[in-house]
Design a protein around this motif. Structure first.
Motif, PDB file in Angstrom:
ATOM      1  N   TRP A 119      -1.386 -13.145  -6.138  1.00  0.00           N
ATOM      2  CA  TRP A 119      -0.127 -13.010  -5.675  1.00  0.00           C
ATOM      3  C   TRP A 119       0.374 -11.943  -4.664  1.00  0.00           C
ATOM      4  CZ3 TRP A 119       3.178 -16.521  -7.405  1.00  0.00           C
ATOM      5  CH2 TRP A 119       2.975 -16.888  -8.582  1.00  0.00           C
ATOM      6  N   ALA A 120      -0.447 -10.884  -4.770  1.00  0.00           N
ATOM      7  CA  ALA A 120      -0.389  -9.758  -3.854  1.00  0.00           C
ATOM      8  C   ALA A 120      -1.573  -8.771  -4.042  1.00  0.00           C
ATOM      9  CB  ALA A 120       0.795  -9.003  -4.199  1.00  0.00           C
ATOM     10  N   ILE A 121      -1.747  -7.699  -3.212  1.00  0.00           N
ATOM     11  CA  ILE A 121      -2.799  -6.810  -3.336  1.00  0.00           C
ATOM     12  C   ILE A 121      -2.038  -5.505  -3.263  1.00  0.00           C
ATOM     13  CG2 ILE A 121      -4.784  -5.566  -2.066  1.00  0.00           C
ATOM     14  CD1 ILE A 121      -5.342  -8.508  -3.240  1.00  0.00           C
ATOM     15  N   VAL A 122      -1.981  -4.885  -4.487  1.00  0.00           N
ATOM     16  CA  VAL A 122      -1.146  -3.434  -4.456  1.00  0.00           C
ATOM     17  C   VAL A 122      -2.342  -2.530  -4.647  1.00  0.00           C
ATOM     18  CG1 VAL A 122       0.509  -2.318  -5.835  1.00  0.00           C
ATOM     19  CG2 VAL A 122       0.759  -4.803  -5.718  1.00  0.00           C
ATOM     20  N   CYS A 123      -1.998  -1.336  -3.888  1.00  0.00           N
ATOM     21  CA  CYS A 123      -3.128  -0.215  -4.000  1.00  0.00           C
ATOM     22  C   CYS A 123      -2.366   0.978  -3.609  1.00  0.00           C
ATOM     23  CB  CYS A 123      -4.424  -0.373  -3.464  1.00  0.00           C
ATOM     24  SG  CYS A 123      -4.174  -0.599  -1.716  1.00  0.00           S
ATOM     25  N   SER A 124      -3.127   2.274  -4.059  1.00  0.00           N
ATOM     26  CA  SER A 124      -2.512   3.437  -3.621  1.00  0.00           C
ATOM     27  C   SER A 124      -3.779   4.135  -2.921  1.00  0.00           C
ATOM     28  CB  SER A 124      -2.385   4.164  -4.903  1.00  0.00           C
ATOM     29  OG  SER A 124      -1.032   3.697  -5.442  1.00  0.00           O
ATOM     30  N   VAL A 125      -3.408   4.830  -1.659  1.00  0.00           N
ATOM     31  CA  VAL A 125      -4.500   5.563  -1.163  1.00  0.00           C
ATOM     32  C   VAL A 125      -4.280   6.978  -1.147  1.00  0.00           C
ATOM     33  CG1 VAL A 125      -5.516   5.914   1.159  1.00  0.00           C
ATOM     34  CG2 VAL A 125      -4.968   3.631   0.451  1.00  0.00           C
ATOM     35  N   ILE A 179       0.969  -1.429  -0.248  1.00  0.00           N
ATOM     36  CA  ILE A 179      -0.068   0.010   0.008  1.00  0.00           C
ATOM     37  C   ILE A 179       0.792   1.247   0.040  1.00  0.00           C
ATOM     38  CG2 ILE A 179      -2.034   0.923   1.064  1.00  0.00           C
ATOM     39  CD1 ILE A 179      -2.181  -1.436   2.734  1.00  0.00           C
ATOM     40  N   THR A 180       0.705   2.219  -0.901  1.00  0.00           N
ATOM     41  CA  THR A 180       1.026   3.329  -0.923  1.00  0.00           C
ATOM     42  C   THR A 180       0.358   4.647  -0.602  1.00  0.00           C
ATOM     43  OG1 THR A 180       2.491   2.600  -2.885  1.00  0.00           O
ATOM     44  CG2 THR A 180       2.515   5.013  -2.188  1.00  0.00           C
ATOM     45  N   TYR A 181       0.496   5.070   0.606  1.00  0.00           N
ATOM     46  CA  TYR A 181      -0.337   6.030   1.226  1.00  0.00           C
ATOM     47  C   TYR A 181       0.325   7.464   0.800  1.00  0.00           C
ATOM     48  CZ  TYR A 181      -2.127   2.455   4.109  1.00  0.00           C
ATOM     49  OH  TYR A 181      -2.699   1.097   4.739  1.00  0.00           O
ATOM     50  N   HIS A 182      -0.488   8.468   0.532  1.00  0.00           N
ATOM     51  CA  HIS A 182      -0.236   9.745  -0.149  1.00  0.00           C
ATOM     52  C   HIS A 182      -0.836  10.777   0.762  1.00  0.00           C
ATOM     53  CE1 HIS A 182       1.401   8.135  -3.990  1.00  0.00           C
ATOM     54  NE2 HIS A 182       0.233   7.269  -4.043  1.00  0.00           N
ATOM     55  N   ASP A 183      -0.100  11.745   1.110  1.00  0.00           N
ATOM     56  CA  ASP A 183      -0.737  13.050   2.201  1.00  0.00           C
ATOM     57  C   ASP A 183      -1.426  12.670   3.115  1.00  0.00           C
ATOM     58  OD1 ASP A 183      -1.969  14.248  -1.203  1.00  0.00           O
ATOM     59  OD2 ASP A 183      -0.183  14.829  -0.385  1.00  0.00           O
ATOM     60  N   ARG A 184      -0.521  11.987   3.965  1.00  0.00           N
ATOM     61  CA  ARG A 184      -0.950  11.691   5.231  1.00  0.00           C
ATOM     62  C   ARG A 184      -1.347  12.480   6.242  1.00  0.00           C
ATOM     63  NH1 ARG A 184       3.063   6.485   6.708  1.00  0.00           N
ATOM     64  NH2 ARG A 184       1.665   4.829   5.842  1.00  0.00           N
TER      65      ARG A 184
END
Length: 431
Positions: free
Chosen positions: A354-360, A204-209
């Motif tokens: 295989w994996a769960i890839v996402c951006s938040v 998971i890639t988190y943006h603007d935390r």
């Protein structure tokens, strides 16, 4: 008879050493990082390795198909029917022009041939409507070594088949057992969700935390999967909203309430909008309570679009924290098609991906403006989420997948057509 033979002793020793090594690795690489919220970068390295393998497998499949003169299936990415946007009046004029060689003036009256326009529109809608195709899994042009995600899966070469078989063994014999470990930390809130994230091999890639939801607010997000809750709750605390259940789910809910002030409703209370709004308002007015997590679409969408937001959560008057979630389908399809798969089957599919890839993306907080009603506010928030996540902004209600089309949608087209006919009659009378 009661003594172990030397060979038996060796087996027991090796088994003990293997279990010790397994639990040590589990502690060092999963539990400890989950407690402190750190990462060793192993999952990102795993993702990059998978991408290289996927690229090689796709090239090998295309080469094998070329050698066998086999046409590969290519999914449609821009819809089945390609057409330029035109108005109702222009299309009816075109139909009349193609059906008659007589010159047409600028006026329109009812003709029997007009029904062909509506027949054609109906067939086009059945074949390629904007609602139904949002509830089927997104098809990939490349192959991610999951036979369920590509129609081109067939025997191409021995090496490719061996690689696919090795992938099956890894997913079912290694990743699947490894991912059944959530119960190890069920009494620890944040740690539990972080372990769940690692259990799904979620990257998971988190943006603007800095825009993360705060106490006394409402977090709204687009909805693709039940694991959306895990994705968000692994990066912060939220109060959940839902119906009270019995059995095991009821036990879990009662345990969760002791650790966090969630908002649970009895079955008889769910349909009482005023009571629901009152309970939610009381929660958000208490700044010491956690932000409420709500998915206003009310159903799972296949992560290509954002559909109509229900207005209930936007009538409260609290600060809304929009969140956009976008999954990468190359590594596994996170969309839950509830009309096709049960929860157990869906979880099995997630565990063997295989994996769960996402951006938040955490968007800046939004409040309802003075001239806005709840529907307008909901649409503004929805548009912001769609724009940030690269999703299509649709006005359709996601509930259409389970309900009949409302009469208002049909009446709208009827009114548009009748207005065109009546308007042309009035123009002709004045002239």
């Amino acid at each position: 008879m009661f003594l172990l033979l030397p060979f038996d002793s060796l087996i027991v020793s090796l088994l003990g050493i293997s279990l010790t090594v397994l639990f040590t690795l589990l502690l060092v690489f999963i539990i400890v990082p989950a407690v402190f919220g750190v990462s060793f970068g192993i999952r990102k390295l795993y993702m990059k390795t998978l991408l290289k393998i996927f690229a090689w497998a796709t090239l090998r499949m295309e080469r094998g198909a070329k050698e066998k003169n086999h046409q590969l299936y290519k999914p449609y990415t821009n819809g089945i029917i390609a057409k330029d946007p035109t108005s109702l009046e222009e299309e009816i004029k075109e139909i009349r022009r193609s059906g008659s060689s007589k010159a047409l003036d600028n006026t329109l009256e009812f003709e029997l041939s007009d029904i062909f326009y509506f027949c054609r529109k109906g067939v086009e809608t059945i074949m390629d409507d904007e609602v139904t195709k949002r509830f089927s899994a997104e098809e990939l042009e490349s192959w991610n070594l999951l036979s369920r995600t590509n129609y081109n899966f067939q025997y191409i070469s021995l090496r490719l088949t061996v690689l696919w078989g090795l992938g099956v063994l890894i997913r079912y014999c290694f990743l699947l057992p490894l991912r059944f470990k959530e119960f190890l930390s069920k009494h620890v809130h944040l740690m539990c969700y972080r372990i769940c994230v690692r259990a799904l091999t979620a990257i998971i890639t988190y943006h603007d935390r800095k825009n993360r939801p705060r106490n006394g607010g409402i977090c709204v997000a687009n909805h693709t999967s039940p694991i959306d809750v895990i994705i968000l709750a692994s990066d912060g605390y939220y109060a959940m909203v839902g119906q009270v259940h019995g059995g095991l789910m009821g036990v879990i809910q009662r345990a969760m309430v002791k650790a966090c002030p969630h908002v649970w409703f009895e079955r008889s209370e769910v349909k009482d909008r005023h009571l629901v709004a009152k309970r939610l308002t009381e929660h958000v007015q208490d700044k010491s309570k956690l932000p409420i997590l709500i998915f206003p679409e009310g159903t799972c969408i296949n992560n290509t679009s954002v559909m109509m937001f229900k207005k209930g959560s936007f009538e409260i008057g609290a600060t809304v924290y929009p969140v956009a979630i976008k999954y990468d389908p190359q590594f596994g399809d996170a969309f839950w098609n509830s009309s096709k798969y049960g929860m157990v089957t869906y979880l099995l599919r997630m565990m063997t991906s295989w994996a769960i890839v996402c951006s938040v993306w955490y968007l800046p907080p939004m409040t309802r403006e003075a001239e806005e009603d709840a529907v307008q506010f909901a649409n503004r928030v929805k548009s912001a989420i769609a724009r940030q996540g690269g999703l299509v902004d649709l006005l359709w209600d996601g509930g259409l997948k389970r309900e009949k089309v409302k009469d208002t949608f049909k009446e709208e087209q009827q009114k548009l057509y009748s207005k065109m006919i009546v308007g042309n009659h009035e123009d002709r009378s004045r002239s």
